[in-house]
Design a protein around this motif. Structure first.
Motif, PDB file in Angstrom:
ATOM      1  N   GLY A 193       1.008  -1.210  -0.153  1.00 10.92           N
ATOM      2  CA  GLY A 193       0.144   0.054   0.111  1.00 10.92           C
ATOM      3  C   GLY A 193       0.993   1.244  -0.098  1.00 10.92           C
ATOM      4  O   GLY A 193       1.602   1.417   1.004  1.00 10.92           O
ATOM      5  N   CYS A 239      -3.021   0.514  -4.036  1.00  7.46           N
ATOM      6  CA  CYS A 239      -2.396  -0.799  -4.049  1.00  7.46           C
ATOM      7  C   CYS A 239      -1.593  -1.328  -5.316  1.00  7.46           C
ATOM      8  O   CYS A 239      -2.030  -1.186  -6.464  1.00  7.46           O
ATOM      9  CB  CYS A 239      -3.932  -1.763  -3.989  1.00  7.46           C
ATOM     10  N   PHE A 271     -10.205   0.169  -0.622  1.00  8.27           N
ATOM     11  CA  PHE A 271      -8.688  -0.181  -0.245  1.00  8.27           C
ATOM     12  C   PHE A 271      -8.335   0.330   1.001  1.00  8.27           C
ATOM     13  O   PHE A 271      -8.343   1.540   1.103  1.00  8.27           O
ATOM     14  CB  PHE A 271      -7.631   0.049  -1.324  1.00  8.27           C
ATOM     15  N   ARG A 273      -5.492   1.139   2.725  1.00  7.36           N
ATOM     16  CA  ARG A 273      -3.913   1.038   2.433  1.00  7.36           C
ATOM     17  C   ARG A 273      -2.982   0.659   3.628  1.00  7.36           C
ATOM     18  O   ARG A 273      -2.105  -0.016   3.396  1.00  7.36           O
ATOM     19  CB  ARG A 273      -3.627   2.417   1.665  1.00  7.36           C
ATOM     20  N   VAL A 276      -2.996  -2.843   3.814  1.00  4.46           N
ATOM     21  CA  VAL A 276      -2.837  -3.825   2.543  1.00  4.46           C
ATOM     22  C   VAL A 276      -3.910  -4.598   2.573  1.00  4.46           C
ATOM     23  O   VAL A 276      -3.896  -6.025   2.376  1.00  4.46           O
ATOM     24  CB  VAL A 276      -1.417  -4.374   2.520  1.00  4.46           C
ATOM     25  N   TRP A 278      -8.343  -5.078   0.813  1.00  2.97           N
ATOM     26  CA  TRP A 278      -9.422  -4.514   0.214  1.00  2.97           C
ATOM     27  C   TRP A 278     -10.787  -4.985   1.016  1.00  2.97           C
ATOM     28  O   TRP A 278     -10.871  -6.170   1.578  1.00  2.97           O
ATOM     29  CB  TRP A 278      -9.799  -5.052  -1.235  1.00  2.97           C
ATOM     30  N   ASN A 352      -1.720  -8.407   2.807  1.00  2.73           N
ATOM     31  CA  ASN A 352      -0.551  -8.081   3.765  1.00  2.73           C
ATOM     32  C   ASN A 352       0.536  -9.108   3.577  1.00  2.73           C
ATOM     33  O   ASN A 352       1.774  -8.640   3.424  1.00  2.73           O
ATOM     34  CB  ASN A 352      -1.022  -7.568   5.074  1.00  2.73           C
TER      35      ASN A 352
END
Length: 567
Positions: A193, A239, A271, A273, A276, A278, A352
């Motif tokens: 992210g 992303c 997203f 961030r 990381v 969704w 992630n």
């Protein structure tokens, strides 16, 4: 001293004439001696290395400067001394010897560098081994070297894992994020992210640090040279699927502007961030098995495109189910998800962990953003530090109201902005109205906050209320509550160091409530508590008076670094 070498000035060492002038007579013989032995000093004698401190300096070697001597004092001596650091696991330096040429009078090793040296010398991971260091110096290739004293350091290395690449920020600090190289082949992949123009370094398990090739026009070429630049993303924040190839010395960033759900659910995901991942919140009317697909069209940035958005290559991105995980695939595959009963749920695609991408359903509506622990103030001291940095920060003290506070030494030329993350230049609070001392904030606005007159200030910010307030500190702060007396009668005076106050306190007996540091006389609202030498704005009172024997002490408070001492 080692045997001297004879140099014939006018025939064998013409370069010496250029340095010292002509010979007194043709054919004069000059004697140049080897250097004397140098004194080597090590900063540590025993070190246990871990991956967590890989980028920290853990050992320094230093030595004195050696002068060459010459038989004719009227002659100058050319700078021909060559010095090496030698390392071995045998005291007589038999067997494997690692050496590095040095041009300075000291050498600092990070944990990663020292770990690699220890492993290459044959010391087993998690096992202590003795490494011997010495200097080797000579005045020329035809002269015998002389050696310094030997210093010993006991080193316990950690296992070098080349299956993980560690993401460091622009200051070469560990971010906690990684890329994966399952085959340990120097190719690291994973999702990140990133904010627009976010920059980073990649650290391999053997201590090799990769950055950008240090020349303009090489944005996606990488280098492990000492002068490498940091790697940076293109302008779109969000992303990215990242590939860092240390073998071909390049990297690429595939930007995912959206992630589309199709099938039993049809929507675009949001997203998150910092984590990381969704997310998408939906309501289920009954228990069921959902069958969905995940895909999007990304923008590929690489060596060919550089960071040019118009040149970025449209690239399909598809996911498929792989056991309990998901994986990238040529076509979007069906992903099955169990919904146990009717209710509100969050679909989470978690990217992630580069070795463990998942797609799951979680009960309830999950928050996509955590309240950041700190806010950062680039620009607030550029006339002191000489640059816009993320070194000054405010700490969160009220999560519900999203209130932050901290003390800063302010001297700013252009004003400043308030950022939610180190090296994140996009997500920031800016000036909306007011003056240099109080006003309102805008999120991602255009104007810097105006700077007050130079000085040391308490800064209070509410990102929920979008307000800020600056109050200049005076020449005294106050210790209040000692032996349960709650008056402003014990001042600590400002020192010559900005934000540091010091004075004498007397402890007669422990206060049942502890004591606190108040910044302004008769102002009960703005105070610091603390424990174990750390200060916290609006924190619990300090209770050191319960453990210290009665007596007189010197208390020193550093409000810039949030520390205190009682000695």
């Amino acid at each position: 001293m080692k045997t001297s070498k004879i140099f014939h000035i006018c025939s064998a060492l013409i370069f010496l004439l250029l340095v010292t002038g002509s010979c007194e007579r043709d054919g004069e013989m000059i004697y140049l001696s080897s250097p004397a032995s140098e004194e080597l000093i090590a900063s540590e004698s025993k070190i246990v290395l871990t991956q967590e401190i890989a980028t920290e300096i853990v050992l320094s070697l230093s030595w004195t400067k050696t002068a060459l001597t010459i038989s004719n004092s009227d002659m100058g001596v050319p700078n021909v001394l060559t010095t090496y650091i030698e390392a071995a696991t045998s005291e007589d330096f038999s067997g494997t010897v690692l050496s590095s040429q040095e041009t300075n009078l000291s050498k600092a090793y990070t944990a990663a560098e020292l770990n690699t040296l220890a492993i290459n010398l044959g010391i087993q991971p998690e096992t202590a081994g003795t490494v011997y260091f010495r200097l080797s110096s000579a005045a020329g290739t035809n002269m015998d070297p002389v050696y310094s004293n030997t210093v010993t350091v006991e080193i316990t290395p950690y296992l070098i894992d080349m299956s993980v690449g560690f993401i460091l920020n622009g200051s070469k600090e560990d971010t906690g994020f990684t890329l994966a190289s399952p085959e340990s082949n120097g190719i690291y992949t994973g999702f990140m992210g990133a904010t627009g123009w976010y920059n980073f370094f990649l650290l391999e398990g053997d201590g090799t640090l990769w950055g950008n090739y240090p020349a303009d026009g090489n944005e996606f070429r990488i280098s492990s040279a000492d002068d490498c630049w940091n790697l940076w993303f293109p302008e779109p924040g969000g992303c990215y699927y990242v590939v860092v190839d240390t073998k071909d010395e390049n990297w690429s960033a595939l930007y995912l502007p959206t992630l589309q759900i199709s099938g039993d659910l049809n929507a675009e995901m949001n997203f998150d961030r910092p984590n990381v991942r969704w997310t998408y919140v939906f309501n289920a009317t009954t228990a069921s098995t959902l069958n969905i697909r995940l895909n999007t069209t990304g923008k590929q940035y690489n060596v060919a495109t550089s960071t040019d958005d118009d040149a970025a290559i449209d690239t399909p991105v598809n996911f498929s189910q792989d056991g309990n995980n998901i994986t990238l695939s040529n076509q979007a595959g069906e992903i099955s998800l169990n919904v146990p009963e009717a209710g509100e749920y969050t679909l989470i695609v978690d990217l992630n962990d580069p070795n463990n991408w998942t797609c799951k359903v979680s009960s309830g509506a999950e928050e996509t953003q955590e309240v950041p622990e700190y806010l950062y103030l680039p620009g607030i001291d550029d006339l002191i530090s000489g640059a816009w940095t993320f070194d000054n920060k405010l700490a969160l003290y009220n999560e519900d109201e999203q209130q932050y506070a901290g003390v800063a030494d302010i001297d700013s030329e252009w004003g400043y902005t308030i950022h939610v993350e180190i090296d994140n230049w996009d997500d920031k609070y800016t000036f909306a109205g007011g003056d240099a001392y109080a006003g309102t904030l805008a999120y991602k606005g255009d104007d810097n906050l105006p700077a007050p007159a130079p000085g040391v200030y308490l800064i209070e910010v509410s990102t929920k209320g979008l307000t800020y307030e600056l109050t200049e500190l005076g020449n005294e702060i106050y210790v209040v509550g000692l032996h349960d007396i709650w008056t402003f009668d014990i001042p600590l005076a400002a020192t010559s160091e900005p934000g540091v106050y010091s004075g004498t306190i007397t402890i007669e007996s422990a206060s049942p409530w502890g004591f606190a540091i108040y910044l302004f006389a008769e102002d009960w609202d703005r105070k610091y508590g603390g424990a174990d030498g750390q200060l916290y704005y609006q924190g619990n009172n300090i209770t050191d008076d319960a453990t210290l024997v009665p007596g007189t002490y010197t208390m020193t408070v550093d409000l810039l670094n949030n520390t205190y001492t009682i000695n």
